[in-house]
Scaffold this motif. Structure first.
Motif, PDB file in Angstrom:
ATOM      1  N   ALA A   8       0.901  -1.266   0.050  1.00  0.00           N
ATOM      2  CA  ALA A   8      -0.086   0.037  -0.004  1.00  0.00           C
ATOM      3  C   ALA A   8       0.846   1.207  -0.091  1.00  0.00           C
ATOM      4  O   ALA A   8       1.409   1.556   0.969  1.00  0.00           O
ATOM      5  N   ALA A   9       1.130   1.958  -1.295  1.00  0.00           N
ATOM      6  CA  ALA A   9       1.970   3.084  -1.226  1.00  0.00           C
ATOM      7  C   ALA A   9       1.344   4.302  -0.452  1.00  0.00           C
ATOM      8  O   ALA A   9       2.230   4.838   0.220  1.00  0.00           O
ATOM      9  N   ASP A  10       0.252   4.412  -0.446  1.00  0.00           N
ATOM     10  CA  ASP A  10      -0.264   5.621   0.347  1.00  0.00           C
ATOM     11  C   ASP A  10       0.122   5.379   1.958  1.00  0.00           C
ATOM     12  O   ASP A  10       0.425   6.287   2.474  1.00  0.00           O
ATOM     13  N   ALA A  11      -0.156   4.335   2.245  1.00  0.00           N
ATOM     14  CA  ALA A  11       0.007   4.041   3.936  1.00  0.00           C
ATOM     15  C   ALA A  11       1.620   4.174   3.936  1.00  0.00           C
ATOM     16  O   ALA A  11       1.968   4.502   5.335  1.00  0.00           O
ATOM     17  N   LEU A  12       2.187   3.706   3.305  1.00  0.00           N
ATOM     18  CA  LEU A  12       4.046   3.969   3.372  1.00  0.00           C
ATOM     19  C   LEU A  12       4.164   5.265   3.465  1.00  0.00           C
ATOM     20  O   LEU A  12       4.947   5.915   4.210  1.00  0.00           O
ATOM     21  N   ALA A  13       3.664   5.927   2.507  1.00  0.00           N
ATOM     22  CA  ALA A  13       4.142   7.650   2.517  1.00  0.00           C
ATOM     23  C   ALA A  13       3.510   8.218   3.911  1.00  0.00           C
ATOM     24  O   ALA A  13       4.344   8.939   4.253  1.00  0.00           O
ATOM     25  N   ALA A  14       2.353   7.792   3.976  1.00  0.00           N
ATOM     26  CA  ALA A  14       1.965   8.473   5.464  1.00  0.00           C
ATOM     27  C   ALA A  14       3.039   8.127   6.662  1.00  0.00           C
ATOM     28  O   ALA A  14       3.366   8.602   7.468  1.00  0.00           O
ATOM     29  N   ARG A  15       3.195   6.758   6.626  1.00  0.00           N
ATOM     30  CA  ARG A  15       4.273   6.046   7.841  1.00  0.00           C
ATOM     31  C   ARG A  15       5.651   6.963   7.717  1.00  0.00           C
ATOM     32  O   ARG A  15       6.043   7.289   8.756  1.00  0.00           O
ATOM     33  N   ILE A  16       6.218   7.060   6.711  1.00  0.00           N
ATOM     34  CA  ILE A  16       7.305   7.778   6.347  1.00  0.00           C
ATOM     35  C   ILE A  16       7.308   9.190   7.070  1.00  0.00           C
ATOM     36  O   ILE A  16       8.274   9.580   7.770  1.00  0.00           O
ATOM     37  N   GLN A  17       6.106   9.704   6.543  1.00  0.00           N
ATOM     38  CA  GLN A  17       6.301  11.112   6.926  1.00  0.00           C
ATOM     39  C   GLN A  17       5.998  11.193   8.695  1.00  0.00           C
ATOM     40  O   GLN A  17       6.353  12.276   9.194  1.00  0.00           O
ATOM     41  N   SER A  18       4.860  10.433   9.099  1.00  0.00           N
ATOM     42  CA  SER A  18       4.774  10.429  10.484  1.00  0.00           C
ATOM     43  C   SER A  18       5.610  10.213  11.401  1.00  0.00           C
ATOM     44  O   SER A  18       5.766  10.218  12.542  1.00  0.00           O
ATOM     45  N   GLY A  19       6.809   9.493  11.045  1.00  0.00           N
ATOM     46  CA  GLY A  19       8.018   8.927  11.564  1.00  0.00           C
ATOM     47  C   GLY A  19       8.993  10.339  11.336  1.00  0.00           C
ATOM     48  O   GLY A  19      10.388   9.892  12.078  1.00  0.00           O
ATOM     49  N   GLY A  20       8.668  11.277  10.848  1.00  0.00           N
ATOM     50  CA  GLY A  20       9.737  12.494  10.918  1.00  0.00           C
ATOM     51  C   GLY A  20      10.571  12.349   9.712  1.00  0.00           C
ATOM     52  O   GLY A  20      11.653  13.241   9.793  1.00  0.00           O
ATOM     53  N   HIS A  21      10.442  11.591   8.902  1.00  0.00           N
ATOM     54  CA  HIS A  21      11.321  11.362   7.792  1.00  0.00           C
ATOM     55  C   HIS A  21      10.961  12.206   6.561  1.00  0.00           C
ATOM     56  O   HIS A  21       9.667  12.491   6.623  1.00  0.00           O
ATOM     57  N   ARG A  22      11.763  12.624   5.753  1.00  0.00           N
ATOM     58  CA  ARG A  22      11.703  13.199   4.513  1.00  0.00           C
ATOM     59  C   ARG A  22      11.195  12.288   3.354  1.00  0.00           C
ATOM     60  O   ARG A  22      11.885  11.470   3.321  1.00  0.00           O
ATOM     61  N   LEU A  23      10.130  12.479   2.691  1.00  0.00           N
ATOM     62  CA  LEU A  23       9.602  11.620   1.486  1.00  0.00           C
ATOM     63  C   LEU A  23       9.931  12.621   0.251  1.00  0.00           C
ATOM     64  O   LEU A  23       9.188  13.376   0.043  1.00  0.00           O
ATOM     65  N   TYR A  24      11.017  12.447  -0.484  1.00  0.00           N
ATOM     66  CA  TYR A  24      10.980  13.474  -1.528  1.00  0.00           C
ATOM     67  C   TYR A  24      10.409  12.963  -2.929  1.00  0.00           C
ATOM     68  O   TYR A  24       9.814  13.666  -3.809  1.00  0.00           O
ATOM     69  N   GLU A  25      10.056  11.498  -3.020  1.00  0.00           N
ATOM     70  CA  GLU A  25       9.713  10.971  -4.370  1.00  0.00           C
ATOM     71  C   GLU A  25       9.060   9.578  -3.847  1.00  0.00           C
ATOM     72  O   GLU A  25       9.713   8.866  -3.173  1.00  0.00           O
ATOM     73  N   LEU A  26       7.962   9.498  -4.407  1.00  0.00           N
ATOM     74  CA  LEU A  26       7.153   8.023  -4.488  1.00  0.00           C
ATOM     75  C   LEU A  26       6.503   7.832  -5.665  1.00  0.00           C
ATOM     76  O   LEU A  26       5.338   8.642  -5.896  1.00  0.00           O
ATOM     77  N   HIS A  27       6.881   6.961  -6.610  1.00  0.00           N
ATOM     78  CA  HIS A  27       5.789   6.618  -7.512  1.00  0.00           C
ATOM     79  C   HIS A  27       5.728   5.006  -7.726  1.00  0.00           C
ATOM     80  O   HIS A  27       6.772   4.227  -7.322  1.00  0.00           O
ATOM     81  N   ARG A  28       4.625   4.794  -8.216  1.00  0.00           N
ATOM     82  CA  ARG A  28       4.320   3.251  -8.366  1.00  0.00           C
ATOM     83  C   ARG A  28       4.309   2.761  -9.887  1.00  0.00           C
ATOM     84  O   ARG A  28       3.576   3.709 -10.389  1.00  0.00           O
ATOM     85  N   HIS A  29       4.213   1.609 -10.053  1.00  0.00           N
ATOM     86  CA  HIS A  29       4.091   1.127 -11.340  1.00  0.00           C
ATOM     87  C   HIS A  29       3.884  -0.480 -11.231  1.00  0.00           C
ATOM     88  O   HIS A  29       4.297  -1.033 -10.229  1.00  0.00           O
ATOM     89  N   ARG A  30       2.785  -0.984 -12.233  1.00  0.00           N
ATOM     90  CA  ARG A  30       2.725  -2.471 -12.331  1.00  0.00           C
ATOM     91  C   ARG A  30       4.178  -3.195 -12.822  1.00  0.00           C
ATOM     92  O   ARG A  30       4.906  -2.515 -13.708  1.00  0.00           O
ATOM     93  N   PRO A  31       4.656  -4.118 -12.223  1.00  0.00           N
ATOM     94  CA  PRO A  31       5.676  -4.566 -12.642  1.00  0.00           C
ATOM     95  C   PRO A  31       5.677  -5.141 -13.810  1.00  0.00           C
ATOM     96  O   PRO A  31       4.759  -5.924 -14.511  1.00  0.00           O
ATOM     97  N   THR A  32       6.941  -5.192 -14.626  1.00  0.00           N
ATOM     98  CA  THR A  32       7.025  -5.769 -15.944  1.00  0.00           C
ATOM     99  C   THR A  32       7.281  -7.242 -15.961  1.00  0.00           C
ATOM    100  O   THR A  32       7.869  -7.599 -14.568  1.00  0.00           O
ATOM    101  N   LEU A  33       7.336  -7.822 -16.828  1.00  0.00           N
ATOM    102  CA  LEU A  33       7.378  -9.317 -16.696  1.00  0.00           C
ATOM    103  C   LEU A  33       8.956  -9.647 -16.535  1.00  0.00           C
ATOM    104  O   LEU A  33       9.199 -10.453 -15.672  1.00  0.00           O
ATOM    105  N   GLU A  34       9.599  -8.615 -16.972  1.00  0.00           N
ATOM    106  CA  GLU A  34      11.307  -8.622 -16.865  1.00  0.00           C
ATOM    107  C   GLU A  34      11.531  -8.457 -15.242  1.00  0.00           C
ATOM    108  O   GLU A  34      12.430  -9.065 -14.781  1.00  0.00           O
ATOM    109  N   GLU A  35      10.728  -7.716 -14.667  1.00  0.00           N
ATOM    110  CA  GLU A  35      10.927  -7.317 -13.400  1.00  0.00           C
ATOM    111  C   GLU A  35      10.601  -8.628 -12.536  1.00  0.00           C
ATOM    112  O   GLU A  35      11.333  -8.894 -11.483  1.00  0.00           O
ATOM    113  N   VAL A  36       9.289  -8.993 -12.748  1.00  0.00           N
ATOM    114  CA  VAL A  36       9.000 -10.297 -12.141  1.00  0.00           C
ATOM    115  C   VAL A  36      10.025 -11.373 -12.064  1.00  0.00           C
ATOM    116  O   VAL A  36      10.205 -11.914 -11.204  1.00  0.00           O
TER     117      VAL A  36
END
Lengths: 469, 303
Positions: free
Chosen positions: B266-294
């Protein structure tokens, strides 16, 4: 996989292999060269005599320039020899020898001697027409009877005597008495042309114009041979006869070796073909449609056929003239037995040769591996003198019954003399059993090794394949 | 759906090397099944067992619902990885021979060859010697060789190797047409993009094992769904502290912190957790993995 082999696919592979092989330039060249080689072997006796400083036995006549006596016996009761013409002939030959003239004088007037009604007819054949081979000088001599003729041959006075018997008028058959000859002689009724000419001219005279004579005029001589032996002569004492015997032994061995050679030629094609397909990476493409056994069997049959074609050409173009000239005295049964040994030899070696090709990385490596088998199969040739000295001796007998060496050894023995039937049977059974074993081993290795690439597998690995592991 | 090919628990070893280990999968009628894996993974050995060229040490292979029979060879068009042609023969002679090996008579084999030569635009090479053809055209002749007699099952091992992009596209289109005609196709390749574009289902082979098998969405799901790239100064890892992180695929230090490549739940939950922990989040983007990545992921960590 059940229903393992399809005869139709085997036939398809065999046909392709056969056509691809016989259309190769190398194959065609070999096919053309073999008869030439055989022709060379056929005249080998003449060459041997010439080298040995021998005399005139090559054609059954004296050398060109010298006069040979050819006899005639007239037992027909129709007086078919005209003495006047006979004398004229001999005088003409003497003067031709003295002058170095080639053609007999007056040849062109023969037509004038024929009865009118025959002048427009095509005479049966040129040899019967009665011309001369211009290279040879022939004195015709009349002998009163057959006994006198035999004596003349035994004392080497006459090179041949033609006996016109009392059935000649009906049959046209003429007995040709010839001296005993060795394998080196290629004589084919020496002087027949001159005798036919003499008789034709004699019976064509107007006084002889009898209806039956006309038939004889059309076909003067249908010759058959009878050898006159000299009972007092010890063949061993005659160095020329000894040479004859030596050549008489070598020729069948050479002939036998050609049979054996066909084993290696066909196996070599098999080896090369597999090597080539391995190099071209065609094998797995073929295995998409064939089982390894179908592929191997198709190759063995197709390339065996290519080898068989070569052997057949050898037989037709080489053997028949040799037999006809009397340079080779092998019976049909012997030749058939030789062919059987060669065929079994091919079966013995084909599968293992194919396996060698499959195991090897390329054609050159395949040849190196197969050298072991080639040397084994041809090893009897290395001890040829042993065979020549005693074809039925212990070594020759063992090698001819030991399956790996039997194909070549048995054909050599068959060429050199009689082989007891039981020995031939044991040899054939041994070769057949070895052929079956070779197929079992060869096809197993072939199946596993056919798709191998890279380094050649070690021997112990191949042994595991043989054991089916 | 009927299984045209059913591989069950096959195992094959060459001396000390276990080339294939307990592999099971099925190929359904009318689908394109991609057999994917790196070089040396065991794909070709597996294919050879499927075609009875090699016999498995363990397990079984059923073709058209039964153990392989002699007649089945005529119903399978096989393009091996190690392939070649009779270089000195004419194209039509080679194809006619291959057709005859498939049980066609000479006339039918020639007609079939001519039809496929025309369809692949190769008719001008019909009477040329194989050795005069380019590598790519030789490859197409080999493909035609497998199509003679219109077999219902095609097994092609690396059909795109040696082809330029234009010819590769032509072959891809051909595969799709064949599938539309009802042909079942097993495609072995290491070109993931091609496989992703045309395969209905895939099996991923690594070190002789089938690490994944299913439709593209199934194999993606099997490896955790989303992939994401995150640049942050937070020490992300797959742990209880970061429950949204399924796996860290890579991490590289960068000017702003660390660039993580992750598998996320869950990307949104991860973003919230990073920020709530006092860390900086500069970038977060998500995508469906390609077959090659899998695939890379599966090979790196086989399940």
């Amino acid at each position: 996989m059940s229903s393992r082999t399809s005869p139709k696919r085997i036939a398809t592979v065999a046909r392709r292999e056969f056509v691809a092989t016989v259309s190769r330039p190398g194959y065609i060249a070999t096919l053309l060269l073999l008869p030439l080689l055989m022709a060379f072997i056929a005249v080998l006796p003449a060459i041997a005599i010439a080298l040995a400083g021998g005399t005139s036995e090559i054609m059954g006549l004296q050398p060109p320039g010298e006069i040979s006596v050819i006899g005639v016996v007239d037992d027909t009761g129709h007086d078919i020899i005209n003495d006047a013409f006979l004398s004229w002939h001999n005088a003409d030959q003497e003067s031709a020898a003295a002058q170095g003239r080639e053609r007999p004088a007056g040849e062109e007037v023969l037509g004038d001697k024929l009865p009118e009604f025959l002048k427009d007819k095509q005479l049966t054949d040129r040899s019967d027409y009665g011309g001369f081979d211009e290279a040879w000088r022939i004195e015709l001599r009349r002998y009163p009877d057959v006994d006198a003729a035999r004596s003349a041959i035994i004392r080497d006075e006459a090179k041949a005597v033609y006996v016109f018997g009392d059935d000649w008028m009906e049959t046209g058959q003429v007995r040709s008495l010839l001296p005993e000859r060795g394998a080196m002689s290629v004589a084919l009724f020496p002087g027949k042309l001159a005798v036919a000419r003499l008789v034709r001219k004699s019976i064509a005279a107007p006084s002889m114009a009898d209806a039956r004579m006309v038939e004889r005029l059309l076909k003067v001589m249908e010759t058959y041979e009878e050898t006159v032996r000299d009972p007092s002569k010890e063949a061993e004492d005659d160095p020329e006869n000894a040479l004859d015997q030596g050549i008489a032994m070598v020729l069948p061995v050479l002939f036998a070796s050609f049979f054996s050679l066909s084993i290696f030629v066909a196996s070599g094609y098999l080896l090369d073909g597999i090597g080539e397909e391995k190099e071209n990476r065609v094998l797995e493409v073929l295995l998409a449609s064939l089982t390894p056994e179908e592929l191997l069997l198709g190759k063995i049959v197709g390339l065996g056929g290519a080898g068989l074609l070569q052997t057949s050409v050898l037989l037709v173009l080489g053997l028949i003239p040799m037999l006809a000239m009397g340079a080779l005295s092998l019976g049909f049964g012997t030749i058939a037995a030789m062919a059987l040994c060669a065929a079994l030899g091919y079966i013995e070696y084909a599968a293992v040769m194919a396996a060698s090709g499959a195991v090897a990385g390329n054609r050159q490596e395949g040849r190196q591996i197969s050298a072991v088998f080639t040397l084994t199969a041809s090893s009897p040739m290395f001890v040829l003198p042993v065979f020549m000295a005693a074809a039925d001796g212990g070594v020759a007998t063992f090698l001819s019954m030991f399956p790996p060496t039997a194909p070549m050894a048995m054909t050599m023995r068959l060429g050199l003399g009689d082989v007891p039937g039981w020995q031939l049977a044991v040899s054939v059974i041994g070769m057949a059993a070895c052929g079956w074993l070779s197929w079992r081993v060869g096809s197993r290795v072939f199946r596993v090794a056919i798709l191998l690439t890279g380094a050649r597998p070690p021997l112990h690995r191949i042994w595991e394949w043989v054991r089916g592991r | 759906m009927n299984a045209v090919l059913d591989v069950q628990g096959v195992d094959k070893a060459f001396r000390e090397t276990r080339a294939v280990r307990d592999v099971s999968f099925s190929v359904h009628e009318g689908e394109i099944f991609g057999l994917l894996g790196p070089n040396g993974a065991g794909k070709s050995t597996l294919i050879r067992m499927m075609l009875d060229i090699y016999r498995p040490d363990e397990g079984s292979v059923l073709v058209f619902g039964h153990r392989m029979e002699r007649g089945d060879l005529d119903r399978i068009g096989y393009l091996p990885e190690e392939r070649g042609l009779y270089r000195k023969r004419k194209v039509i002679q080679v194809l006619r021979y291959l057709g005859q090996l498939k049980g066609l008579d000479a006339t039918a084999a020639t007609a079939s060859a001519d039809r496929w030569l025309l369809r692949l635009g190769m008719e001008e090479y019909r009477d040329k010697k194989v050795e005069t053809l380019s590598k790519g055209n030789q490859q197409k002749i080999q493909l035609i060789g497998t199509l003679l007699g219109d077999p219902p099952l095609l097994v092609w091992d690396e059909p795109f190797s040696g082809l330029d992009p234009v010819n590769a596209n032509q072959v891809r289109d051909l595969l799709l047409e064949l599938r539309a005609d009802g042909t079942t196709i097993v495609l072995s390749t290491h070109l993931m993009a091609q496989a992703e574009a045309i395969c209905d289902r895939v099996g991923l082979i690594s070190a002789g094992q089938l690490v994944l098998c299913g439709t593209l969405s199934e194999v993606r799901a099997a490896f955790g769904g989303e992939h994401g790239v995150v640049i942050t100064d937070a020490p992300l890892e797959a742990s209880e502290q970061w429950p949204e992180v399924t796996r860290v695929l890579s991490e590289e230090p960068c000017e702003l912190g660390v660039r993580f490549t992750l598998i996320l739940t869950a990307a949104d939950a991860l973003a919230a957790r990073i920020q709530s922990g006092g860390h900086r989040l500069y970038e977060l983007h998500r995508h469906r993995p390609t077959l090659e990545e899998v695939f890379l992921q599966a090979v790196a960590e086989p399940r």
